[in-house]
Design an enzyme around this catalytic site. Sequence first.
Site, PDB file in Angstrom:
ATOM      1  N   ARG A 230     -65.731 -17.379-105.093  1.00  0.00           N
ATOM      2  CA  ARG A 230     -66.956 -16.941-104.400  1.00  0.00           C
ATOM      3  C   ARG A 230     -67.238 -15.467-104.688  1.00  0.00           C
ATOM      4  NH1 ARG A 230     -67.007 -19.215 -98.268  1.00  0.00           N
ATOM      5  NH2 ARG A 230     -69.060 -18.218 -98.414  1.00  0.00           N
ATOM      6  N   ALA A 231     -66.198 -14.704-104.957  1.00  0.00           N
ATOM      7  CA  ALA A 231     -66.395 -13.299-105.298  1.00  0.00           C
ATOM      8  C   ALA A 231     -67.108 -13.137-106.634  1.00  0.00           C
ATOM      9  CB  ALA A 231     -65.045 -12.572-105.332  1.00  0.00           C
ATOM     10  N   CYS A 316     -64.598 -28.452-111.641  1.00  0.00           N
ATOM     11  CA  CYS A 316     -63.636 -27.357-111.508  1.00  0.00           C
ATOM     12  C   CYS A 316     -64.452 -26.085-111.343  1.00  0.00           C
ATOM     13  CB  CYS A 316     -62.689 -27.320-112.707  1.00  0.00           C
ATOM     14  SG  CYS A 316     -63.496 -27.359-114.311  1.00  0.00           S
ATOM     15  N   ASP A 318     -66.180 -24.223-114.257  1.00  0.00           N
ATOM     16  CA  ASP A 318     -67.337 -24.363-115.137  1.00  0.00           C
ATOM     17  C   ASP A 318     -67.612 -25.799-115.529  1.00  0.00           C
ATOM     18  OD1 ASP A 318     -67.727 -21.551-115.210  1.00  0.00           O
ATOM     19  OD2 ASP A 318     -66.109 -21.374-116.685  1.00  0.00           O
ATOM     20  N   TRP A 320     -65.921 -27.632-117.923  1.00  0.00           N
ATOM     21  CA  TRP A 320     -65.695 -28.037-119.314  1.00  0.00           C
ATOM     22  C   TRP A 320     -64.229 -27.989-119.719  1.00  0.00           C
ATOM     23  CZ3 TRP A 320     -69.655 -23.726-120.120  1.00  0.00           C
ATOM     24  CH2 TRP A 320     -69.080 -22.460-119.933  1.00  0.00           C
ATOM     25  N   ARG A 362     -61.342 -22.502-127.453  1.00  0.00           N
ATOM     26  CA  ARG A 362     -60.026 -22.929-126.990  1.00  0.00           C
ATOM     27  C   ARG A 362     -59.032 -23.073-128.142  1.00  0.00           C
ATOM     28  NH1 ARG A 362     -61.978 -21.130-123.157  1.00  0.00           N
ATOM     29  NH2 ARG A 362     -62.605 -22.181-121.230  1.00  0.00           N
TER      30      ARG A 362
END
Length: 634
Positions: A230-231, A316, A318, A320, A362
Amino acid sequence: RCQFSTFEQCQDWLKRLNNAIRPPSKIEDLFSFAYHAWCMEVYASEKEQHGDLCRPGEHVTSRFKNEVERMGFDMNNAWRISNINEKYKLCGSYPQEIIVPAWITDKELESVASFRSWKRIPAVVYRHQSNGAVISRCGQPEVSWWGWRNADDEHLVQSVAKACASDSRSNSSKLMNGNCSRDFPNGGDLSDVEFDSSISNASGAESLAIQPQKLLILDARSYAAAVANRAKGGGCECPEYYPNCEVVFMGMANIHSIRKSFQSLRLLCTQMPDPGNWLSALESTKWLQHLSVLLKSALLVVHAVDRDQRPVLVHCSDGWDRTPQIVALAKLLLDPYYRTTEGFQVLVETEWLDFGHKFADRCGHGENSDDLNERCPVFLQWLDCVHQLQRQFPCSFEFNEAFLVKLVQHTYSCLFGTFLCNNAKERGEKHTQERTCSVWSLLRAANKAFKNLLYSSQSESVLYPVCHVRNLMLWSAVYLPCSSPSTPADDTCAPYPVPGSSPEDQPLGRLPKTRSFDNLTTACDSSVPTSNRRSSDPSLNEKWQEHRRSLELSSLGNPSEDPFEGDSLSKQGRAPLGAELSVAAGVAEGQMENILQEATKDDVGLEEHLRGSLEAGGKGDEIGLDKEKRSENL
C-alpha cells in the site's frame, strides 16, 4: 582460471568476456534470428517442411477460440468476449481478447483498469466443464494508504460469481444458504497438519452446506507484504467492500527471495558434495519449501473449483510472476487436456506468454536487460513443480521428463523465439513469430523421444498431489546433470574421485561402466573376470567375507568360545592372524574372492576332520598344524 603475462592484457580480455556475455543491444543479435535465416536458406525449396520445422501447430495459433469452445462457456447469457484490448490499447501485457461477464460494459472495464496494477483487470481464463466454476486472474488493486475504492471493480468481481451461477448446469441442485468462509492462515506459515485438515473440511457432508457462489480471492503474497504494498500504491481487497468474497493470503516469496534461493541451490550443486551435510545444505536453500508453498496454493484453487464449486480470483502484486504459477498449475491439476503434449503447449502459450510473463527480464536475454534485480527463475520453478507432479502421477502425463528438461534448456538458449521479449505486444512489434522458429516445432507430439510410455488417457481426471516437503525431490536432471560419483551417466561426465583411491589408479572417466547383476549371489563367481571392475560394484560375497573374518577375529580372541574346541588350534591360530590380514590387504580383489571361496570349502573339510580326530584322539596338534599351514598359504 586464466593467467596473463601483463595486467593490461588481463583487462583487455576482461572487457572481451564482458562484451560477450552482456545482454544484446538489439534483439536481432540473438541466435534465434540467425538460426531461422539458416532454415529459410536450407529449406527454401521445401516450404511445407520448413513450416513444420519452424511453426507451432494449429492448436497453438487458434488456441483462444478452441479453448472457449472446449471449456463450454455460455456465451449467450453468462459470458462475452471483449475486444477492449484490441491492438493492446488498454493493457500492453494482456491478450487482445479476454472473457468477462456478459453484462459488464467496456466502459466499466476501462474504469476497472485504472484501479488495477498495470491495468491488468480481472479476466476469466478457465471454466470447470462440470460445475461451471471459473478461475480468473488480475493485478493487485491500487488501494494505497488512502484506502481508495472503485465501484466498477467491486461490481466486476461480484459479477464473476453471478455469471458462474447462471452458467452452472447444476445450479438448481446447490444449496444457497450457509457460509463457506474458512479461516486459512497465512499459507507460508501453514503447517502440514493444518493444511490437511483445512482441505479435508471441504469434503463430505460439510461441503453441502457451503455456498458455492462465494468467490475465493487468493492473494499469493503474505498479508504483511500486501499491506506493505500500500505504501507503493498497491494493496489488497478489503472484505467489507467485496461482499460474498473471501480473501486468502498464501505467503509465497517474491522474486528476490526466489532468486536468492536459486543461487544458493546452484552454488550447492556445483560444489564438491559433502555426504555429511548435503541434506541440511539443501534444506537451507529453501528451494523445496518454495515448491511446497506453490503446490499448496494451486491445490487450494483446485479444491475450491472442483469440490466446493466456487469461482476463484488469483493475483499477486503485478500478476505476471506468482499468478501464472498458481493458475497454470491449478489448470494442470484440474484438466487432463493440459497434461497432453498439445494441451501443455496451449497452457504455456496462454498463461505465460499471452498474459505477459516477462521472460526477457526474468531470463536476462532481453534488450539492455542489465538489471540483475529483475532476474528470477520463475518459469523454471513452475516447471520443477510440473516435474514433481510427474513423479507422483507417472501415468497422467503424455510427455516425459526429457520434454521438461528440453523446455528448461530452450527457455534460456535463445535458439527459438518462443520465449523472447516480455509480452505479446513486444513480440508482435519485433515480428518474432515470422523471424524465428517455435520451440513447439521441436517438442511436438509426434516426437517419440518425448513420449511417456506409461501414459494412460484413462488416468485420474483431477490430480490431488501431496505437497509436503518430505514428498518433494531435487530435480537432479536439471540441477545435477552429472550422475552420482559412483555411477556416472557416461564417460564424458567427470565424477568426483572415490575416497581412498590411490593416485596411480586409472582415471575414473576412462574406467568401464559399472555392471549390474540380476543375481548378486553369483555376481562374484570365479568364472567372471573381476580385475577391471570398479570398487563401487555391488559385491555380496565381499560383504559376507568381511563379516566372516570379523567372526573369526572374535572367536580367535576368545578361546573359551572357539568353535573347534582345540587348545592347540586356538593357540597356534592367533600367531598367523596379523600376517593373514596383512596379506589379505595386498591381494587383488578378484584373487581375494577366489581364495576366500576356497577357504570356505576347506572349513567344511576341516570340521569333518575334527570330528574324526575327536574319535581317534591325540590328533589335536595335527589339526592345529593343518590350520597354521592353511593360514600361511593364504
